[in-house]
Structure formats: C-alpha cells, structure tokens
Design a protein around this motif. Structure first.
Motif, PDB file in Angstrom:
ATOM      1  N   ILE A  66       0.983  -1.160  -0.019  1.00 46.14           N
ATOM      2  CA  ILE A  66      -0.023  -0.043   0.033  1.00 46.14           C
ATOM      3  C   ILE A  66       0.843   1.374  -0.113  1.00 46.14           C
ATOM      4  O   ILE A  66       0.641   2.244  -0.608  1.00 46.14           O
ATOM      5  N   GLU A  67       2.082   1.302   0.782  1.00 49.32           N
ATOM      6  CA  GLU A  67       2.875   2.508   0.775  1.00 49.32           C
ATOM      7  C   GLU A  67       3.608   2.698  -0.513  1.00 49.32           C
ATOM      8  O   GLU A  67       3.501   3.621  -0.990  1.00 49.32           O
ATOM      9  N   ARG A  70       1.064   4.054  -3.074  1.00 49.45           N
ATOM     10  CA  ARG A  70       0.910   5.348  -2.875  1.00 49.45           C
ATOM     11  C   ARG A  70       1.953   6.346  -3.156  1.00 49.45           C
ATOM     12  O   ARG A  70       1.827   7.529  -3.926  1.00 49.45           O
ATOM     13  N   ASN A  71       3.133   5.804  -3.038  1.00 48.56           N
ATOM     14  CA  ASN A  71       4.440   6.696  -3.563  1.00 48.56           C
ATOM     15  C   ASN A  71       4.290   6.677  -4.751  1.00 48.56           C
ATOM     16  O   ASN A  71       4.811   7.557  -5.344  1.00 48.56           O
ATOM     17  N   GLU A  74       1.881   9.368  -6.078  1.00 44.43           N
ATOM     18  CA  GLU A  74       2.307  10.682  -5.837  1.00 44.43           C
ATOM     19  C   GLU A  74       3.225  10.905  -6.873  1.00 44.43           C
ATOM     20  O   GLU A  74       3.186  12.183  -7.183  1.00 44.43           O
ATOM     21  N   LEU A 122      -6.083   0.997   2.692  1.00 51.07           N
ATOM     22  CA  LEU A 122      -5.478   1.541   1.323  1.00 51.07           C
ATOM     23  C   LEU A 122      -6.253   2.675   0.897  1.00 51.07           C
ATOM     24  O   LEU A 122      -5.691   3.722   0.528  1.00 51.07           O
ATOM     25  N   THR A 123      -7.490   3.010   1.264  1.00 48.45           N
ATOM     26  CA  THR A 123      -8.356   4.019   0.974  1.00 48.45           C
ATOM     27  C   THR A 123      -7.769   5.368   1.919  1.00 48.45           C
ATOM     28  O   THR A 123      -7.687   6.186   1.280  1.00 48.45           O
ATOM     29  N   SER A 125      -5.045   5.671   2.934  1.00 48.83           N
ATOM     30  CA  SER A 125      -3.478   6.099   2.620  1.00 48.83           C
ATOM     31  C   SER A 125      -3.500   6.752   1.406  1.00 48.83           C
ATOM     32  O   SER A 125      -2.768   7.869   1.033  1.00 48.83           O
ATOM     33  N   LEU A 126      -4.739   6.629   0.444  1.00 48.20           N
ATOM     34  CA  LEU A 126      -4.640   7.370  -0.959  1.00 48.20           C
ATOM     35  C   LEU A 126      -5.666   8.573  -0.912  1.00 48.20           C
ATOM     36  O   LEU A 126      -5.488   9.263  -1.717  1.00 48.20           O
ATOM     37  N   LEU A 129      -4.235  12.209  -1.824  1.00 49.96           N
ATOM     38  CA  LEU A 129      -3.969  12.056  -3.373  1.00 49.96           C
ATOM     39  C   LEU A 129      -5.292  12.293  -4.061  1.00 49.96           C
ATOM     40  O   LEU A 129      -5.437  12.990  -5.052  1.00 49.96           O
TER      41      LEU A 129
END
Length: 243
Positions: A66-67, A70-71, A74, A122-123, A125-126, A129
């Motif tokens: 997940i990280e 996200r990266n 981004e 996940l949600t 984390s995102l 964005l």
C-alpha cells in the motif's frame, strides 16, 4: 488532463472488466493485483487493445504494498481521480446454508484482512491524493450479501445463502462507505457502494447469470458520476439496494 484510476484485483473477473471499461473512456488505469504473473498478463491483454494501463503489485492486506502504491501514484501522477476497491476473497466453505456456528475464526480474520481492513487502509492512504483530484470518486465493490434487509427478507433469493465471513465483511464495507461519504460530504469526492450482482467469477461460480462484463457496469457508472451524482449510496444497475 488525463484522469488516473486505480482498480484493485484487476487481474481477472469484475476487476479486469472494470479496468477495461475505464481505459476505454481514455482514463489511465493502474491494474492492482497481488499475483505478478496474472497482473502482467492482464496488462498485456489490455495494451494489445491500445488501452493505457499499467500493472502495479498490490496485495491490499500488505501495508508495504500500500505504501509503495501510494508513493508511485504521488511521484508519477501527483493525484488520483478514481479508486475502485474491488479486490476480495470468498473463504467460506460454501455459499449455501448458515455457517455462523462453525465458521473458523481464522477464516473470518483472513476474509476481513482483504475485504475490509486492507480496503480501509488503502483508501485512507490514498485519500490525500484523491483530495487533489477535481472530482474524486471512490467505489467499493460490495455485495447484496452484505445487506441486513436482504438477509431478513424471506422472499429474497439470498435469504437461504448465509456465508458469514464473506457477508459480514461486505456489511462492514457498506458501513465504511456510509461513514466515508459522510466525512467527505463537503468535498468534491463521491463515495458509493456497488453490488455487481451474481457474476461468473471465482467467487460467484460458473452458474451465475451475469458475465464479468455485465457485473462491472455498476461500478464503472459510479466511477464516472458527474458533479450532480449521488454519494453514500448502495446500488446495482442503477437501482438502490437496502442496507
């Protein structure tokens, strides 16, 4: 500017067809899948149709994945317009009957890890964005099996089908939908739950009446809602479902 979408569990079934339909709308689609071989095969198939898709490794029960996702989003795109939380497992021994008295606790934990906890993580984390999008859309692929009302209705076709682990995880996902829509009600983000129906997938079986392409339609339509569209709803094929 090209919209960016992430579809989880996009290597097959409803997720694959959802990714295909979104890409056909000139949306850049990230194909999230935990199986690298299947994910790359899906990428290759859709690219052969001249669709703009990219496979990314994503096991929603893995915080490191997940990280990384996200990266990646981004750093490469800056924001995310559409998130389709489709990845799910069915680990109950059968759809038939009521297994509440015997379902192993580990089956519940493993089911919730992907169908609920992973989706929520996940949600969350995102979300930063998605908030950068001009019109963010979050679609949680749920199931009528998560509906309290349907399970209490003796005339409903699902009344005799009570696989507890799967059903409970989808009920929890429905509440996540309601709470998240409420939390984001003053933003341009819309959050909705979609029931694809009984679909010919590894979860739905070959006896199901709907094809994956047909099952993908509800989620895709919610992902493409205009600014006047609803939020905090649960529906199938444009028809509201009871919570």
């Amino acid at each position: 500017m090209t919209k960016i979408a992430l579809v989880t569990g996009a290597n097959k079934g409803i997720g694959f067809e959802t990714a295909k339909k979104l890409a056909q709308q000139n949306i850049k689609v990230l194909l999230g899948a935990r199986n690298e071989n299947e994910g790359k095969r899906a990428e290759e198939t859709l690219r052969s149709l001249s669709l703009d898709v990219t496979y990314i490794k994503l096991d929603v029960s893995c915080s490191a994945d997940i990280e990384n996702v996200r990266n990646l989003i981004e750093n490469n795109y800056g924001s995310l317009d559409i998130l389709i939380n489709n990845a799910a497992v069915f680990l109950d021994s059968s759809w038939f009957g009521n297994n509440i008295e015997t379902v192993p606790i580990q089956t519940l934990r493993n089911t919730f890890d992907i169908n609920y906890f992973g989706t929520v993580e996940l949600t969350q984390s995102l979300l930063p964005l998605i908030k950068k999008s001009k019109a963010g859309r979050i679609v949680n692929i749920s199931s009528v099996s998560g509906s309290f009302a349907a399970h209490l209705d003796e005339s409903h076709w699902i009344y005799t089908l009570k696989p507890y682990a799967y059903s409970a995880s989808k009920t929890a996902l429905n509440q996540f939908t309601v709470f998240l829509a409420n939390a984001l009600r003053e933003t341009n983000i819309k959050v909705n739950a979609a029931s694809p129906g009984w679909v010919q997938t590894s979860i739905g079986s070959e006896q199901a009446p709907l094809t994956p392409e047909e099952g993908a339609k509800t989620g895709v339509s919610l992902a493409l809602l205009d600014e006047d569209g609803p939020t905090g709803t649960f529906s199938q094929a444009g028809e509201p479902l009871p919570w």
